[in-house]
Design a protein around this motif. Structure first.
Motif, PDB file in Angstrom:
ATOM      1  N   SER A 106      13.191  -2.971  -7.147  1.00 46.60           N
ATOM      2  CA  SER A 106      14.086  -2.016  -7.811  1.00 46.60           C
ATOM      3  C   SER A 106      15.336  -2.675  -8.361  1.00 46.60           C
ATOM      4  N   LYS A 121       9.061 -10.643   0.525  1.00 50.88           N
ATOM      5  CA  LYS A 121       8.523 -10.845  -0.830  1.00 50.88           C
ATOM      6  C   LYS A 121       8.166 -12.318  -1.042  1.00 50.88           C
ATOM      7  N   THR A 142       0.832  -1.228   0.000  1.00 51.55           N
ATOM      8  CA  THR A 142       0.000   0.000   0.000  1.00 51.55           C
ATOM      9  C   THR A 142       0.857   1.265   0.000  1.00 51.55           C
ATOM     10  N   GLU A 191      11.537  -3.745   0.040  1.00 51.05           N
ATOM     11  CA  GLU A 191      12.626  -4.436  -0.683  1.00 51.05           C
ATOM     12  C   GLU A 191      13.314  -5.394   0.285  1.00 51.05           C
ATOM     13  N   GLN A 242       9.363   5.854 -10.928  1.00 49.71           N
ATOM     14  CA  GLN A 242       8.527   6.951 -10.424  1.00 49.71           C
ATOM     15  C   GLN A 242       8.468   8.113 -11.400  1.00 49.71           C
ATOM     16  N   ILE A 248       4.717   2.789  -4.506  1.00 45.24           N
ATOM     17  CA  ILE A 248       4.537   2.132  -5.815  1.00 45.24           C
ATOM     18  C   ILE A 248       3.169   1.479  -5.913  1.00 45.24           C
TER      19      ILE A 248
HETATM   20  N1  LIG Z   1       9.941   4.103  -4.268  1.00 48.44           N
HETATM   21  C1  LIG Z   1      10.433   3.994  -5.493  1.00 48.44           C
HETATM   22  O1  LIG Z   1      10.937   4.968  -6.098  1.00 48.44           O
HETATM   23  C2  LIG Z   1      10.377   2.663  -6.206  1.00 48.44           C
HETATM   24  C3  LIG Z   1      10.381   2.647  -7.604  1.00 48.44           C
HETATM   25  C4  LIG Z   1      10.313   1.409  -8.257  1.00 48.44           C
HETATM   26  C5  LIG Z   1      10.249   0.241  -7.531  1.00 48.44           C
HETATM   27  N2  LIG Z   1      10.258   0.288  -6.166  1.00 48.44           N
HETATM   28  C6  LIG Z   1      10.156  -0.986  -5.459  1.00 48.44           C
HETATM   29  O2  LIG Z   1       8.784  -1.187  -5.118  1.00 48.44           O
HETATM   30  C7  LIG Z   1       8.695  -1.910  -3.887  1.00 48.44           C
HETATM   31  C8  LIG Z   1       7.890  -1.071  -2.909  1.00 48.44           C
HETATM   32  O3  LIG Z   1       8.587   0.122  -2.732  1.00 48.44           O
HETATM   33  P1  LIG Z   1       7.840   1.422  -2.163  1.00 48.44           P
HETATM   34  O4  LIG Z   1       8.725   2.584  -2.430  1.00 48.44           O
HETATM   35  O5  LIG Z   1       6.438   1.464  -2.649  1.00 48.44           O
HETATM   36  O6  LIG Z   1       7.854   1.089  -0.590  1.00 48.44           O
HETATM   37  P2  LIG Z   1       6.952   1.706   0.569  1.00 48.44           P
HETATM   38  O7  LIG Z   1       7.784   1.667   1.801  1.00 48.44           O
HETATM   39  O8  LIG Z   1       6.327   2.976   0.129  1.00 48.44           O
HETATM   40  O9  LIG Z   1       5.792   0.626   0.697  1.00 48.44           O
HETATM   41  C9  LIG Z   1       6.115  -0.660   1.130  1.00 48.44           C
HETATM   42  C10 LIG Z   1       4.813  -1.305   1.458  1.00 48.44           C
HETATM   43  O10 LIG Z   1       5.039  -2.632   1.920  1.00 48.44           O
HETATM   44  C11 LIG Z   1       4.039  -2.889   2.875  1.00 48.44           C
HETATM   45  N3  LIG Z   1       4.314  -4.045   3.694  1.00 48.44           N
HETATM   46  C12 LIG Z   1       5.317  -4.208   4.562  1.00 48.44           C
HETATM   47  N4  LIG Z   1       5.188  -5.393   5.146  1.00 48.44           N
HETATM   48  C13 LIG Z   1       4.080  -5.984   4.625  1.00 48.44           C
HETATM   49  C14 LIG Z   1       3.409  -7.215   4.820  1.00 48.44           C
HETATM   50  N5  LIG Z   1       3.887  -8.089   5.704  1.00 48.44           N
HETATM   51  N6  LIG Z   1       2.298  -7.490   4.102  1.00 48.44           N
HETATM   52  C15 LIG Z   1       1.816  -6.596   3.217  1.00 48.44           C
HETATM   53  N7  LIG Z   1       2.393  -5.404   2.990  1.00 48.44           N
HETATM   54  C16 LIG Z   1       3.521  -5.124   3.696  1.00 48.44           C
HETATM   55  C17 LIG Z   1       3.996  -1.593   3.680  1.00 48.44           C
HETATM   56  O11 LIG Z   1       2.780  -1.511   4.394  1.00 48.44           O
HETATM   57  C18 LIG Z   1       4.059  -0.572   2.581  1.00 48.44           C
HETATM   58  O12 LIG Z   1       2.768  -0.298   2.126  1.00 48.44           O
HETATM   59  C19 LIG Z   1      10.118  -2.190  -3.442  1.00 48.44           C
HETATM   60  O13 LIG Z   1      10.502  -3.458  -3.891  1.00 48.44           O
HETATM   61  C20 LIG Z   1      10.906  -1.090  -4.173  1.00 48.44           C
HETATM   62  O14 LIG Z   1      12.241  -1.477  -4.413  1.00 48.44           O
HETATM   63  C21 LIG Z   1      10.307   1.464  -5.481  1.00 48.44           C
END
Ligand SMILES: NC(=O)c1ccc[n+]([C@@H]2O[C@H](COP(=O)([O-])OP(=O)(O)OC[C@H]3O[C@@H](n4cnc5c(N)ncnc54)[C@H](O)[C@@H]3O)[C@@H](O)[C@H]2O)c1
Ligand SMILES: O=C(O)[C@@H](O)[C@@H](O)[C@H](O)[C@@H](O)CO
Length: 312
Positions: free
Chosen positions: A116, A94, A8, A89, A140, A11
């Motif tokens: 990522s 995961k 949530t 991450e 992003q 991303i």
């Molecule tokens: N932020 C960026 O710029 C970006 C860009 C591309 C890809 N990503 C990748 O996307 C993924 C998410 O990154 P993000 O930036 O959205 O992170 P974020 O910290 O914004 O969100 C991570 C989410 O994981 C959820 N989470 C944690 N533990 C959980 C569980 N046990 N069950 C269900 N949900 C759980 C959290 O509640 C949170 O909503 C990562 O793998 C990251 O590398 C990030």
């Protein structure tokens, strides 16, 4: 068409916006109602931005938001053609998520990670059906930036590759970059993190200020490669000059295999960026709203979603 998202955060919220904005019935699975409510609020705010930019009508926003389902129950993912994992991450997390998803979806459902940098074979190693797993790495702002990197695992089937590519291209209107071979960081982040590392190094070494690094990237490097390709320019200059210039630089750039001390010190001091008001810049005297607009602006001209119309 039904898709699912696990997570949530940043991303998950932007990909949910993209999915419902293209008429996809989307289930977001989170671990608490609070985090799900926050996700829904962010999706609504994303649409408010697009309405303000005259890209979406209020009626289309209402229709799109009507396609968003929030749930704490993975069973609600049933019937999804595509499920995107977008949690922290963290490899064990995961892998735990994939185990839950596999219990709820069909064998032909594509399970994708938004990771990522992590290798598909590493994060999918505990899956029952690895042949339906891919990495689909968005950039992003993930709802507007059209490129998405598609990275196959060694067991990803041809059918899964084709299905994932088709869904990303035709339903979500992405421009898919299909990696020829999985490599940590894929293409985009290998370059972006080289830029991060070298820029941080130059600031640490007193070679340049954060402001001047930003200015050079924004108004020189990005301007050039916003209209011509890296290798187009490489060929324009010719191998001979690169052959002289490159080796005169290579011994002097940062080659550390660990994160720059500036960053680890910042984390320890609670100065990690915009969220804390200070990171590489002091954001107390910078316009964050202006920065956020500039981050989206390049993609607004190409906005081409198949927005759902309101039934009413
Ligand atoms: N932020 C960026 O710029 C970006 C860009 C591309 C890809 N990503 C990748 O996307 C993924 C998410 O990154 P993000 O930036 O959205 O992170 P974020 O910290 O914004 O969100 C991570 C989410 O994981 C959820 N989470 C944690 N533990 C959980 C569980 N046990 N069950 C269900 N949900 C759980 C959290 O509640 C949170 O909503 C990562 O793998 C990251 O590398 C990030
Ligand atoms: O830049 C992006 O949107 C993505 O490539 C992300 O994966 C993310 O920003 C990481 O680079 C952050 O280190």
């Amino acid at each position: 068409m039904k898709m699912g998202i696990c997570g949530t955060g940043v991303i998950a919220s932007s990909m949910a916006t993209l999915m419902v904005g293209n008429g996809v019935d989307t289930v977001v699975v989170g671990r608490s109602q609070e985090s799900l409510d926050k996700c829904q609020q962010v999706v609504s705010e994303r649409f408010d931005f697009l309405v303000a930019q005259d890209k979406v009508t209020a009626s289309q926003k209402a229709a799109a938001m009507g396609k968003l389902t929030l749930s704490e129950d993975y069973a609600d993912l049933v019937g999804s053609e595509f499920v995107l994992e977008a949690v922290w991450e963290n490899i064990p997390l995961k892998q735990e998520i994939y185990g839950k998803v596999e219990q709820c979806v069909g064998k032909d459902t594509i399970i994708a990670s938004a990771t990522s940098a992590l290798l598909p074979d590493v994060i999918s190693e505990q899956m029952t059906l690895k042949e339906r797993f891919v990495v689909a790495h968005p950039i992003q702002p993930a709802d507007l930036q059209p490129i998405i990197e598609l990275v196959l695992g060694s067991e990803t089937s041809v059918n899964a590759k084709e299905k994932a590519k088709d869904l990303l291209e035709t339903v979500l209107k992405r421009q898919v970059v299909l990696m020829e071979k999985a490599a940590p960081g894929f293409i985009y982040n290998r370059f972006q993190h080289l830029l991060f590392r070298e820029g941080l190094y130059m600031v640490e070494q007193g070679i340049a200020s954060a402001e001047d690094v930003d200015k050079t990237i924004r108004f020189a490097l990005s301007k050039r490669y916003g209209s011509i390709g890296l290798f187009e320019y490489f060929d324009d200059v010719g191998f001979s000059l690169h052959n002289v210039i490159g080796p005169s630089i290579y011994p002097h750039v940062c080659s550390d295999l660990h994160m720059n001390q500036l960053v680890t010190d910042g984390i320890a001091a609670g100065k990690t960026g915009i969220a804390d008001g200070v990171g590489m810049h002091d954001w107390s005297n910078r316009d964050v709203a202006d920065y956020q607009y500039r981050k989206q602006a390049p993609y607004l001209d190409g906005f081409d979603w198949d927005l759902p119309e309101s039934e009413s």
